[in-house]
Motif scaffolding. Structure first.
Motif, PDB file in Angstrom:
ATOM      1  N   LYS A  20      37.699 -23.810 -21.200  1.00 53.98           N
ATOM      2  CA  LYS A  20      36.453 -23.072 -21.364  1.00 53.98           C
ATOM      3  C   LYS A  20      37.248 -21.738 -21.823  1.00 53.98           C
ATOM      4  O   LYS A  20      37.859 -21.042 -21.116  1.00 53.98           O
ATOM      5  N   THR A  39      31.601 -22.385 -26.251  1.00 53.06           N
ATOM      6  CA  THR A  39      31.309 -24.131 -25.659  1.00 53.06           C
ATOM      7  C   THR A  39      30.046 -24.503 -26.126  1.00 53.06           C
ATOM      8  O   THR A  39      29.495 -25.471 -25.780  1.00 53.06           O
ATOM      9  N   GLU A  40      29.375 -23.752 -26.964  1.00 48.46           N
ATOM     10  CA  GLU A  40      28.267 -24.295 -27.494  1.00 48.46           C
ATOM     11  C   GLU A  40      28.172 -25.525 -28.483  1.00 48.46           C
ATOM     12  O   GLU A  40      29.185 -25.458 -29.097  1.00 48.46           O
ATOM     13  N   GLU A  41      27.275 -26.333 -28.414  1.00 46.05           N
ATOM     14  CA  GLU A  41      27.121 -27.276 -29.224  1.00 46.05           C
ATOM     15  C   GLU A  41      26.575 -26.884 -30.749  1.00 46.05           C
ATOM     16  O   GLU A  41      26.074 -25.857 -30.740  1.00 46.05           O
ATOM     17  N   ILE A 258      18.964 -19.483 -28.139  1.00 47.63           N
ATOM     18  CA  ILE A 258      19.378 -19.477 -26.683  1.00 47.63           C
ATOM     19  C   ILE A 258      18.094 -20.041 -26.331  1.00 47.63           C
ATOM     20  O   ILE A 258      16.952 -19.491 -26.069  1.00 47.63           O
ATOM     21  N   THR A 259      18.508 -21.208 -25.369  1.00 47.48           N
ATOM     22  CA  THR A 259      17.385 -21.769 -24.587  1.00 47.48           C
ATOM     23  C   THR A 259      17.731 -21.591 -23.180  1.00 47.48           C
ATOM     24  O   THR A 259      18.536 -21.117 -22.840  1.00 47.48           O
ATOM     25  N   ASP A 260      16.802 -22.232 -22.393  1.00 47.20           N
ATOM     26  CA  ASP A 260      16.594 -22.163 -20.839  1.00 47.20           C
ATOM     27  C   ASP A 260      17.886 -22.952 -20.402  1.00 47.20           C
ATOM     28  O   ASP A 260      18.199 -22.887 -19.109  1.00 47.20           O
ATOM     29  N   LYS A 261      18.515 -23.864 -21.440  1.00 49.56           N
ATOM     30  CA  LYS A 261      19.674 -24.597 -20.802  1.00 49.56           C
ATOM     31  C   LYS A 261      20.858 -24.235 -21.630  1.00 49.56           C
ATOM     32  O   LYS A 261      21.637 -24.975 -21.392  1.00 49.56           O
ATOM     33  N   GLY A 262      20.928 -23.303 -22.203  1.00 51.92           N
ATOM     34  CA  GLY A 262      22.216 -22.843 -23.012  1.00 51.92           C
ATOM     35  C   GLY A 262      21.886 -22.684 -24.353  1.00 51.92           C
ATOM     36  O   GLY A 262      20.868 -22.437 -24.831  1.00 51.92           O
ATOM     37  N   THR A 263      22.959 -22.056 -24.867  1.00 53.88           N
ATOM     38  CA  THR A 263      22.956 -21.776 -26.443  1.00 53.88           C
ATOM     39  C   THR A 263      23.451 -22.879 -27.301  1.00 53.88           C
ATOM     40  O   THR A 263      24.329 -23.548 -26.948  1.00 53.88           O
TER      41      THR A 263
END
Ligand SMILES: Cc1cc2nc3c(=O)[nH]c(=O)nc-3n(C[C@H](O)[C@H](O)[C@H](O)COP(=O)(O)OP(=O)(O)OC[C@H]3O[C@@H](n4cnc5c(N)ncnc54)[C@H](O)[C@@H]3O)c2cc1C
Length: 474
Positions: A20, A39-41, A258-263
């Protein structure tokens, strides 16, 4: 076991813990901040919003770019749950602007193809649309222009006289002489009917299902629901990885969400979020130029009222032997038949007095029973006394996403492809708008609509907009 790697890149110290990566951004020699990177998809395209416009766009994007990784997301738990589900689900090609005529006529023909050739039942019923007009309205130059443009575009329509209407619609009250209430309410007497036989109603859930299922068949990525976008990820283009960028002197681009569960990252982010678009465009300084207005529908069942069954079953307008989607001359009140329920959906396109809002709120989803009782019912029951005493068995509310000229927006700027501003008629334009969005994404000069007609891909954009103002909004 903890695996630690340290590297320097530009003015950044990159620290890697078990794969990470963290970055300490150093500027002018001091350590300023630390945050997670990479780390983002990553996708080629993320389509935000799985209403009718989002699913249509996702489908055409994937169909014409089969190798691209396209992710469709929505904050609700399934496709088509927001304004698409709240609509009167009526479709018409009877618009005053040639742009809206083209968008709707080709979309409606595609819906017929889906139902008749692909065998996916959209419950598309050609009830027709009937505008009841006063003498003054019929002779108004805007109505003359509307009819002229329809003729030019080859849109089928027919004019009924008052006598013809009285015969075909025995329940219509076309005589307000001496009626003080009608006078008090400024109700205009019916003199003409303008009827479009290619128009009708369908089931929006089935329409969304069509695009969604077809998209899933060809997509590499499973759509994600319950995922709310909080912000668009605007970055410097190219990134120099300097703390505080993007600066004014840098080019900028949206590189994800940028969402409530990550980028999540993507080359292009499609925003098909209708009446909520400003919420995401405003913070990055793009003027979306749309406004929201609350709209409501009330359901009346014919139940044991013979007059309402008779009105529902009027003959002569269509092969279904039912009353068309009917727009009254005054106050914006309209009704559509709902044959399966043996009833009517009653709506109203009110104008002054109903606030424009910038973004749709939860409060806009609450129907107002007093609105039916005091505003719609008196008008409705005056023109069609069969409704006297009828009370709604159900009701709901949603929002129209209006553009200033009442023509939709489709534009690609700074990596964001916006599809919205359908101004109360997004379902009937869904196919054309999906195709135009796809053409823009692929950098095509023209979009080919169903049936082979073409439209410049940038016609609906903000910068290169080339449209007439639409005057026939319900
Ligand atoms: C009462 C009423 C009657 C209507 N009648 C008709 C009609 O007869 N015919 C017709 O063609 N049109 C009609 N319309 C208009 C039609 O419903 C809309 O034009 C159409 O649904 C717009 O589709 P959309 O996909 O843009 O919006 P929506 O269906 O609202 O979809 C937008 C999606 O974006 C999602 N979203 C929003 N913000 C976020 C976020 N931050 N993160 C993730 N997801 C997000 C929402 O959950 C939603 O699913 C009517 C509308 C109303 C309210």
């Amino acid at each position: 076991m903890i695996r630690l790697e340290v590297t320097w890149a530009a003015a950044n110290l990159i620290l890697s813990v078990n794969g990470k990566r963290f970055r300490w951004a150093c500027f002018s020699g001091s350590i300023t901040e630390a945050f997670i990177v990479s780390t983002e998809e990553t996708f080629d395209v993320i389509v935000v919003g799985a209403g009718c416009l989002g699913v249509s766009t996702a489908y055409y994007l994937q169909k014409n770019s089969p190798d691209k990784k396209i992710l469709l997301i929505d904050r609700t738990l399934a496709a088509g749950q927001s304004n698409t589900a709240m609509s009167a689900a009526a479709v018409r090609n009877m618009f005053a602007s040639s742009t809206n005529q083209l968008l709707t006529d080709t979309s409606i023909k595609y819906f017929e193809y889906v139902q008749n050739e692909l065998g996916h039942n959209l419950f598309f019923e050609k009830t027709g649309y009937l505008w009841l007009l006063s003498e003054e309205q019929f002779n108004h130059e805007s109505v003359k222009l509307w009819m002229e443009r329809m003729k030019k575009s080859g849109i089928n329509f027919k004019i009924y006289t008052k006598d013809e209407l009285k015969k075909m619609l025995p329940g219509l009250n076309a005589n307000f002489a001496g009626d003080e209430e009608a006078e008090l309410m400024h109700l205009q007497e019916v003199s003409y009917g303008l009827f479009g036989s290619d128009c009708g109603v369908l089931d929006p859930t089935r329409l969304v299902e069509h695009y969604f299922e077809e998209f899933k068949k060809i997509s590499h990525i499973k759509p994600r629901f319950g995922l709310e976008v909080k912000k668009l990820l605007l970055e410097a283009d190219p990134k120099l990885d300097l703390p505080g960028e993007p600066f004014v002197w840098q080019n900028k681009k949206v590189n994800g969400i940028i969402t409530d569960k990550g980028t999540l990252r993507a080359d292009v982010v499609v925003l098909a979020i209708g009446a909520w678009t400003n919420q995401l465009l405003d913070p990055i300084g793009i003027d979306g130029m749309t406004k929201m207005k609350k709209r409501q529908l009330f359901v009346i069942h014919a139940e044991d009222k013979k007059e309402l069954h008779d009105l529902l079953d009027v003959k002569g307008f269509n092969e279904l032997g039912c009353v068309p989607f009917t727009i009254l001359p005054s106050a914006g009140v309209y009704f559509r038949p709902q044959l399966q329920e043996r009833g009517f959906w009653i709506g109203c396109g009110d104008t002054i007095g109903r606030a424009y809002k910038y973004i749709q709120t939860d409060e806009d989803m609450v129907p107002e029973s007093a609105y039916y009782e005091n505003s719609m019912y008196p008008v409705l029951s005056k023109y069609f006394p069969a409704f006297q005493g009828a009370r709604p068995v159900n009701s709901w509310a949603g929002g129209y996403c209006y553009s200033p000229d009442r023509i939709p927006f489709v534009y690609l700027e700074y990596g964001v492809l916006v599809v919205n501003g359908a101004s109360g008629s997004g379902i009937m334009k869904a196919d054309a708008l999906g195709r135009i969005a796809d053409a823009l994404y692929r950098g095509e000069a023209e979009a080919e609509l169903y049936g082979g007609k073409k439209i410049p891909a940038k016609t609906l954009s903000i910068k290169d907009r080339n449209v007439e103002i639409e005057s026939v909004i319900i």
